[in-house]
Design an enzyme around this catalytic site. Structure first.
Site, PDB file in Angstrom:
ATOM      1  N   MET A  10      36.668  31.544  40.264  1.00 54.36           N
ATOM      2  CA  MET A  10      36.300  30.476  39.319  1.00 54.36           C
ATOM      3  C   MET A  10      34.961  30.798  38.641  1.00 54.36           C
ATOM      4  O   MET A  10      33.998  30.076  38.785  1.00 54.36           O
ATOM      5  CB  MET A  10      36.221  29.140  40.070  1.00 54.36           C
ATOM      6  CG  MET A  10      37.558  28.728  40.672  1.00 54.36           C
ATOM      7  SD  MET A  10      37.449  27.317  41.800  1.00 54.36           S
ATOM      8  CE  MET A  10      36.922  28.106  43.313  1.00 54.36           C
ATOM      9  N   THR A  83      31.331  28.608  42.884  1.00 57.09           N
ATOM     10  CA  THR A  83      31.338  27.902  41.613  1.00 57.09           C
ATOM     11  C   THR A  83      30.460  26.671  41.735  1.00 57.09           C
ATOM     12  O   THR A  83      30.402  26.068  42.813  1.00 57.09           O
ATOM     13  CB  THR A  83      32.765  27.469  41.222  1.00 57.09           C
ATOM     14  OG1 THR A  83      32.725  26.450  40.224  1.00 57.09           O
ATOM     15  CG2 THR A  83      33.521  26.915  42.407  1.00 57.09           C
ATOM     16  N   THR A  85      30.756  23.945  39.356  1.00 56.71           N
ATOM     17  CA  THR A  85      31.558  22.795  38.920  1.00 56.71           C
ATOM     18  C   THR A  85      32.427  22.233  40.029  1.00 56.71           C
ATOM     19  O   THR A  85      32.511  21.009  40.200  1.00 56.71           O
ATOM     20  CB  THR A  85      32.437  23.191  37.721  1.00 56.71           C
ATOM     21  OG1 THR A  85      31.602  23.552  36.622  1.00 56.71           O
ATOM     22  CG2 THR A  85      33.341  22.039  37.300  1.00 56.71           C
ATOM     23  N   CYS A 196      25.829  27.506  36.409  1.00 59.96           N
ATOM     24  CA  CYS A 196      27.212  27.970  36.325  1.00 59.96           C
ATOM     25  C   CYS A 196      27.164  29.412  36.782  1.00 59.96           C
ATOM     26  O   CYS A 196      26.269  30.169  36.372  1.00 59.96           O
ATOM     27  CB  CYS A 196      27.754  27.849  34.913  1.00 59.96           C
ATOM     28  SG  CYS A 196      29.370  28.633  34.697  1.00 59.96           S
ATOM     29  N   GLU A 198      28.596  31.982  36.009  1.00 59.10           N
ATOM     30  CA  GLU A 198      28.739  33.031  34.996  1.00 59.10           C
ATOM     31  C   GLU A 198      27.515  33.190  34.095  1.00 59.10           C
ATOM     32  O   GLU A 198      27.399  34.198  33.388  1.00 59.10           O
ATOM     33  CB  GLU A 198      29.955  32.768  34.090  1.00 59.10           C
ATOM     34  CG  GLU A 198      31.290  33.109  34.692  1.00 59.10           C
ATOM     35  CD  GLU A 198      31.748  32.068  35.696  1.00 59.10           C
ATOM     36  OE1 GLU A 198      32.360  32.454  36.717  1.00 59.10           O
ATOM     37  OE2 GLU A 198      31.470  30.869  35.481  1.00 59.10           O
TER      38      GLU A 198
END
Length: 244
Positions: A10, A83, A85, A196, A198
Site C-alpha cells: 500500500m 502505510t 492511511t 504517506c 510514498e
C-alpha cells in the site's frame, strides 16, 4: 531476534523501502551477513484504493484482519502496517488480532520529540490530513499538527494516488510539494511529517531546508529496533504506548 510481520502493498513501492531499511539496520547491528526475520503479506493496492475512495472501511478492516491472521499463523511476533492511511483501522486491527501493532504515529512522534519540536506540518492522503486517526494520535504525544489548506490538500492527495503509488516521480509535483512545505513552515511548522509512505520517494532533505520526518524510514527503523530488542525492552515499549 523477533519475526516482523509486514502488511504491505500500500503501495509496493514503499513496502520495498521498508524491507530494505529493516534489513540494512539489522545487518548494521549484528554485522556479517545477518538479515531480518520478516514475513510480508502484500495486498492488491488496486482493490484497497477503490475501497478507500468508496468509503468501504468495513471491508478494508476484514482485508487487514485476514492479512494479520495469515502473518500470525506464519509466526510473526508483531505487526507493522506499512502505510499511514490504513492506520485509520489500527484500533480495530489491534482489537481483533492477538499480535501487537507498532503504530506509525507513535514511532514518528518519538522522532519529533527527540528533536525537541512541538509544532509540525503533516502531508499525506486526504484521509490522513483531514481525519483524526493520525493527527489525534500525534496530539496524544503533545504535538500541534498543521495541515495544508484545501487546494493544497487536493494536490498532495492526487499526486500520491495518480503518481507516487505508480512509481512516477515528476519534477513539477516535487516543486508543488516543496512550495506547500514552505507554506506550512511560514505558518509556524517547526518540522514536516511526510505522512504517506510514498512521499519520501519524491521529497528528501536535498529538496528543502525544512526538517523532514519520513514516516517510512522512522517506522522501519523502529521495527528493526523492536525485532532486535530483548524481551524486557519489548514489553516496556508496548506498556508505554498510548491507547487509541
Amino acid at each position: 531476534m523477533k519475526t516482523i510481520g509486514l502488511i504491505g502493498g500500500m503501495s509496493w513501492e514503499s513496502s520495498a523501502v521498508y524491507y530494505q531499511i529493516i534489513n540494512q539496520r539489522v545487518q548494521a547491528h549484528l554485522g556479517g551477513v545477518h538479515s531480518a526475520q520478516i514475513l510480508l503479506y502484500s495486498v492488491d493496492f488496486g482493490e484497497i484504493a477503490q475501497l478507500q475512495h468508496a468509503g468501504n472501511w468495513e471491508q478494508l478492516t476484514e482485508l487487514l484482519l485476514d492479512a494479520a491472521h495469515r502473518l500470525e499463523r506464519g509466526g510473526a511476533d508483531f505487526l507493522v502496517l506499512c502505510t499511514n492511511t490504513m492506520h485509520k483501522l489500527a484500533a480495530r486491527l489491534q482489537e481483533r488480532s492477538s499480535l501487537p501493532l507498532l503504530h506509525i504515529a507513535d514511532a514518528t512522534a518519538a522522532a519529533v520529540r527527540q528533536r525537541g519540536l512541538r509544532k509540525v506540518g503533516l502531508l499525506g492522503t486526504r484521509f490522513t490530513m483531514e481525519e483524526e486517526f493520525l493527527r489525534g494520535r500525534l496530539n496524544l504525544h503533545q504535538l500541534d499538527v498543521l495541515v495544508p489548506d484545501e487546494p493544497d490538500r487536493t494536490i498532495i492527495h492526487n499526486v500520491i494516488y495518480e503518481e507516487l503509488v505508480k512509481g512516477s516521480i515528476r519534477e513539477e509535483s516535487r516543486r508543488e510539494y516543496v512550495r506547500i512545505i514552505g507554506a506550512l513552515t511560514a505558518a509556524g511548522a517547526e518540522g514536516i511529517i511526510l505522512g504517506c509512505t510514498e512521499i519520501g520517494l519524491l521529497v528528501t532533505a536535498q529538496h528543502t531546508d525544512a526538517i523532514l520526518f519520513d514516516t517510512t524510514l522512522i517506522h522501519a527503523e523502529q521495527a528493526a529496533a523492536l525485532a532486535l530488542a530483548d524481551a524486557n525492552v519489548y514489553a516496556r515499549h508496548w506498556a508505554s504506548a498510548p491507547v487509541s
